[in-house]
Design a protein around this motif. Structure first.
Motif, mmCIF file in Angstrom:
data_model
loop_
_atom_site.group_PDB
_atom_site.id
_atom_site.type_symbol
_atom_site.label_atom_id
_atom_site.label_comp_id
_atom_site.label_asym_id
_atom_site.label_seq_id
_atom_site.Cartn_x
_atom_site.Cartn_y
_atom_site.Cartn_z
ATOM 1 N N TRP A 1 -30.435 -9.127 -5.310
ATOM 2 C CA TRP A 1 -31.090 -10.287 -5.936
ATOM 3 C C TRP A 1 -32.596 -10.056 -6.046
ATOM 4 N N SER A 2 -33.205 -9.544 -4.980
ATOM 5 C CA SER A 2 -34.646 -9.272 -4.993
ATOM 6 C C SER A 2 -34.978 -8.192 -6.024
ATOM 7 N N LYS A 3 -34.173 -7.149 -6.097
ATOM 8 C CA LYS A 3 -34.427 -6.070 -7.060
ATOM 9 C C LYS A 3 -34.341 -6.583 -8.494
ATOM 10 N N LYS A 4 -33.339 -7.395 -8.772
ATOM 11 C CA LYS A 4 -33.149 -7.934 -10.124
ATOM 12 C C LYS A 4 -34.374 -8.729 -10.573
ATOM 13 N N TRP A 5 -34.853 -9.611 -9.704
ATOM 14 C CA TRP A 5 -35.961 -10.479 -10.121
ATOM 15 C C TRP A 5 -37.306 -9.773 -10.037
ATOM 16 N N ASN A 6 -37.414 -8.739 -9.239
ATOM 17 C CA ASN A 6 -38.633 -7.920 -9.282
ATOM 18 C C ASN A 6 -38.739 -7.190 -10.612
ATOM 19 N N GLU A 7 -37.608 -6.695 -11.117
ATOM 20 C CA GLU A 7 -37.618 -6.062 -12.437
ATOM 21 C C GLU A 7 -37.976 -7.078 -13.522
ATOM 22 N N PHE A 8 -37.498 -8.307 -13.343
ATOM 23 C CA PHE A 8 -37.866 -9.351 -14.299
ATOM 24 C C PHE A 8 -39.373 -9.593 -14.291
ATOM 25 N N GLU B 1 -44.712 -13.693 -16.499
ATOM 26 C CA GLU B 1 -45.475 -14.286 -15.407
ATOM 27 C C GLU B 1 -46.595 -13.339 -14.973
ATOM 28 N N TYR B 2 -47.710 -13.906 -14.463
ATOM 29 C CA TYR B 2 -48.883 -13.087 -14.151
ATOM 30 C C TYR B 2 -49.674 -13.731 -13.032
ATOM 31 N N GLY B 3 -50.652 -12.962 -12.543
ATOM 32 C CA GLY B 3 -51.648 -13.477 -11.613
ATOM 33 C C GLY B 3 -51.086 -13.874 -10.258
ATOM 34 N N THR B 4 -51.747 -14.856 -9.644
ATOM 35 C CA THR B 4 -51.356 -15.305 -8.313
ATOM 36 C C THR B 4 -50.018 -16.019 -8.334
ATOM 37 N N THR B 5 -49.645 -16.598 -9.469
ATOM 38 C CA THR B 5 -48.322 -17.226 -9.566
ATOM 39 C C THR B 5 -47.223 -16.179 -9.464
ATOM 40 N N GLN B 6 -47.464 -15.035 -10.084
ATOM 41 C CA GLN B 6 -46.506 -13.936 -9.927
ATOM 42 C C GLN B 6 -46.452 -13.486 -8.471
ATOM 43 N N GLY B 7 -47.584 -13.533 -7.799
ATOM 44 C CA GLY B 7 -47.601 -13.195 -6.382
ATOM 45 C C GLY B 7 -46.729 -14.126 -5.560
ATOM 46 N N ALA B 8 -46.705 -15.434 -5.929
ATOM 47 C CA ALA B 8 -45.828 -16.378 -5.230
ATOM 48 C C ALA B 8 -44.364 -16.027 -5.461
ATOM 49 N N TRP B 9 -44.050 -15.678 -6.714
ATOM 50 C CA TRP B 9 -42.683 -15.216 -7.011
ATOM 51 C C TRP B 9 -42.327 -14.041 -6.103
ATOM 52 N N ARG B 10 -43.193 -13.078 -6.083
ATOM 53 C CA ARG B 10 -42.899 -11.872 -5.294
ATOM 54 C C ARG B 10 -42.855 -12.177 -3.794
ATOM 55 N N GLY B 11 -43.588 -13.197 -3.365
ATOM 56 C CA GLY B 11 -43.507 -13.601 -1.959
ATOM 57 C C GLY B 11 -42.115 -14.086 -1.587
ATOM 58 N N VAL B 12 -41.510 -14.866 -2.491
ATOM 59 C CA VAL B 12 -40.136 -15.339 -2.249
ATOM 60 C C VAL B 12 -39.176 -14.147 -2.211
ATOM 61 N N LEU B 13 -39.373 -13.194 -3.113
ATOM 62 C CA LEU B 13 -38.504 -12.017 -3.142
ATOM 63 C C LEU B 13 -38.732 -11.139 -1.919
ATOM 64 N N GLU B 14 -39.956 -11.048 -1.467
ATOM 65 C CA GLU B 14 -40.242 -10.269 -0.264
ATOM 66 C C GLU B 14 -39.593 -10.904 0.957
ATOM 67 N N GLU B 15 -39.582 -12.244 0.985
ATOM 68 C CA GLU B 15 -38.887 -12.938 2.076
ATOM 69 C C GLU B 15 -37.409 -12.560 2.092
ATOM 70 N N GLU C 1 -36.061 -9.780 1.048
ATOM 71 C CA GLU C 1 -35.911 -8.405 1.526
ATOM 72 C C GLU C 1 -36.049 -8.330 3.048
ATOM 73 N N LYS C 2 -36.978 -9.095 3.598
ATOM 74 C CA LYS C 2 -37.149 -9.084 5.055
ATOM 75 C C LYS C 2 -35.968 -9.742 5.751
ATOM 76 N N PHE D 1 -38.773 -13.017 12.442
ATOM 77 C CA PHE D 1 -38.239 -14.114 11.638
ATOM 78 C C PHE D 1 -39.269 -15.237 11.478
ATOM 79 N N SER D 2 -39.903 -15.608 12.566
ATOM 80 C CA SER D 2 -40.905 -16.678 12.491
ATOM 81 C C SER D 2 -42.125 -16.234 11.680
ATOM 82 N N GLN D 3 -42.569 -14.987 11.863
ATOM 83 C CA GLN D 3 -43.717 -14.489 11.120
ATOM 84 C C GLN D 3 -43.422 -14.392 9.635
ATOM 85 N N LEU D 4 -42.155 -14.152 9.303
ATOM 86 C CA LEU D 4 -41.744 -14.007 7.907
ATOM 87 C C LEU D 4 -42.092 -15.254 7.101
#
Length: 542
Positions: free
Chosen positions: A94-101, A107-121, A123-124, A294-297
């Protein structure tokens, strides 16, 4: 043990109560053998009681059940580990699919960073659940397997522990079982004697009332009745004696059976305590709340989402794609001969970046040799190559890299061709010819055709036939028709454009035109295919 003995119903009593039947005989009732603890005092004994012969097998079978429960618990943990790993895999996909998207999306900028934050969560979390699955298999399941191996020893057909407990129970129960069988036999004899005594008594009473019955017959019935009564008394005494013997042994029977049963209980207690420990181990693996990762994530995810800044994103967009972008506004530019031509249309024939494209091949009349001389020269070259160890046949599948002699009937194959230069498209009116790809040249003398110069493809050198010219009007390939001339393919050629024709070395074609200023001729194959082919790849058949 003392309490169990006291609860045994009349275990030490020698005599039991008697019930008088219709004939006046007394029936002895055997005491009930039942043991109850204080909580189950009101529960009646049944034929399924543990104290019955052979009913200990349920307790023995519990040992086998413990082994199978260990195996079932391992399966439970392994299936949960598979679920954890499958969940981790799905999160990763799921994370790989939406990272490719996001890589290709709008999407761009810091908003894209928020997207990637959810995807990074995701993965962790996937990493954490992968660790959970690994711990369940490598730690918990391995612990169960080891305990199972230490406490259950497999023999030929059963476990050693099961066999030991079964033998102990049978050894303890065997003496009591013999005494019980004597009681049951005496009971049967006693009841049969009572049945015969009652039947004889009825016959004697009926004989007294019957006047037709002789005195001798009546006396015989009375003697038989006395004999039956004596038998009843004898079997009753024997029955009572066997009961007293059994009841006298009950105390030892209870003590020995209880000891073996306690051994089974101790073994089962170890299993239950171990299972409790395993359940805590499972809890420790599944409880992610105590994992600092988990808590730090989620702390990191909250920080990433909080860093979304609309003003920053809009400013970036304005600088990159909007009103704040720099612009090269048009200004007056002086003419420079180094400018690239904007009017020549080139026909692409491969990647020739930075390479010179030959636009025409001209023959020097001073060095012109007749066709026969050219062929002799070529044949002598082939002979020299053969003597030097080089294999070069007349119908080689690939053309030579450096064809020689310099003046040859068939020019080396040209790997690209261009549309003739159209002067009407030149806004400057210059007479210069574009002879290189991506470069300008002023060497017009080399690219212009000398009037009445014989064509390269004319082996007879007739000046009046078919001049080879560079037309300023854009004449096409093969515009000069000729009589169909049979030609043989010298080198294999693979067509690279739709208007070309492929041919194998040795194949016979029909040439339909003279070569143009680019060195191409039009030909027709035996199967009816028509197209262009480099003139240097074929030779006319004499």
């Amino acid at each position: 043990m003392a309490s169990l003995i006291r609860r045994f119903s009349n275990a030490d009593r020698v005599k039991s109560g008697r019930v008088t039947n219709q004939s006046g005989s007394e029936v002895v009732g055997p005491p009930e053998m039942s043991i109850h603890n204080g909580d189950d005092a009101g529960v009646q004994a049944s034929s399924e009681s543990f104290w019955e012969v052979g009913k200990f097998v349920r307790t023995v079978k519990r040992i086998d059940n413990g082994y199978s429960l260990c195996s079932s618990l391992k399966q439970l943990i392994n299936s949960r580990a598979e679920i954890e790993r499958a969940y981790a895999k799905q999160l990763t996909q799921w994370s790989k699919k939406w990272n490719e998207f996001l890589d290709k999306g709008p999407e761009y900028g810091t908003t894209q960073g928020a997207w990637r934050g959810v995807l990074e969560e995701a993965e962790k979390v996937a990493d954490l659940h992968t660790d959970v699955g690994d711990k369940l298999v490598n730690n918990v399941t391995a612990s169960i397997k080891q305990w199972q191996k230490e406490n259950y020893h497999k023999s030929m057909m059963h476990f050693k522990e099961t066999k030991e407990m079964d033998d102990q129970f049978r050894k303890v129960q065997k003496p009591w079982e013999k005494k019980l069988n004597k009681v049951l036999t005496a009971k049967k004899d006693y009841h049969n004697a009572c049945r015969n005594e009652k039947s004889t008594a009825n016959q004697e009473n009926n004989a007294r009332a019957d006047t037709a019955m002789s005195s001798d017959q009546l006396k015989k019935l009375q003697d038989k009745l006395k004999k039956c009564q004596a038998e009843v008394e004898a079997t009753q005494e024997k029955y009572q004696a066997s009961l007293n013997d059994l009841n006298g042994y009950n105390a030892k029977y209870i003590e020995d059976m209880t000891q073996v049963f306690q051994n089974c209980q101790d073994f089962e207690k170890r299993r239950i305590d171990f299972f409790k420990k395993i359940m805590f181990d499972i809890h420790q693996c599944l409880d992610l709340s105590v994992n600092t990762r988990f808590s730090q994530l989620y702390t990191d995810l909250h920080t990433t989402i909080s860093s979304t800044d609309a003003d920053k994103d809009l400013h970036w967009w304005s600088n990159t794609h909007g009103a704040d972008m720099p612009m090269n506004w048009p200004v007056l530019e002086e003419y420079s001969p180094e400018l690239k031509p904007i009017h020549g249309k080139e026909k692409k024939m491969g990647n020739n970046d930075g390479q010179i494209t030959i636009t025409s091949i001209k023959q020097n009349t001073d060095n012109f040799l007749p066709s026969s001389s050219q062929r002799s020269n070529r044949d002598s070259q082939i002979s020299q190559n053969s003597q030097s160890g080089t294999t070069n046949t007349a119908f080689n599948s690939t053309p030579p890299a450096n064809p020689s002699p310099p003046i040859q009937l068939h020019q080396p194959p040209v790997n690209a061709r261009q549309v003739s230069y159209d002067e009407t498209l030149n806004p400057f009116g210059d007479d210069e010819s574009v002879t290189t790809k991506g470069e300008n040249t002023s060497q017009n003398a080399e690219n212009k055709t000398i009037d009445n110069e014989p064509a390269v493809g004319n082996p007879f050198g007739d000046e009046d036939d078919h001049d080879d010219r560079v037309s300023t009007e854009g004449s096409g390939v093969g515009d000069t028709p000729v009589t169909s001339i049979p030609s043989r393919v010298v080198y294999t050629y693979k067509a690279e454009e739709e208007d070309e024709i492929s041919a194998e070395a040795g194949e016979v074609l029909t040439r339909l035109s003279e070569q143009d200023d680019m060195g191409w001729v039009k030909a027709r194959a035996k199967d009816g295919r028509e197209g262009l082919i480099p003139y240097g790849y074929i030779e006319d058949i004499e």
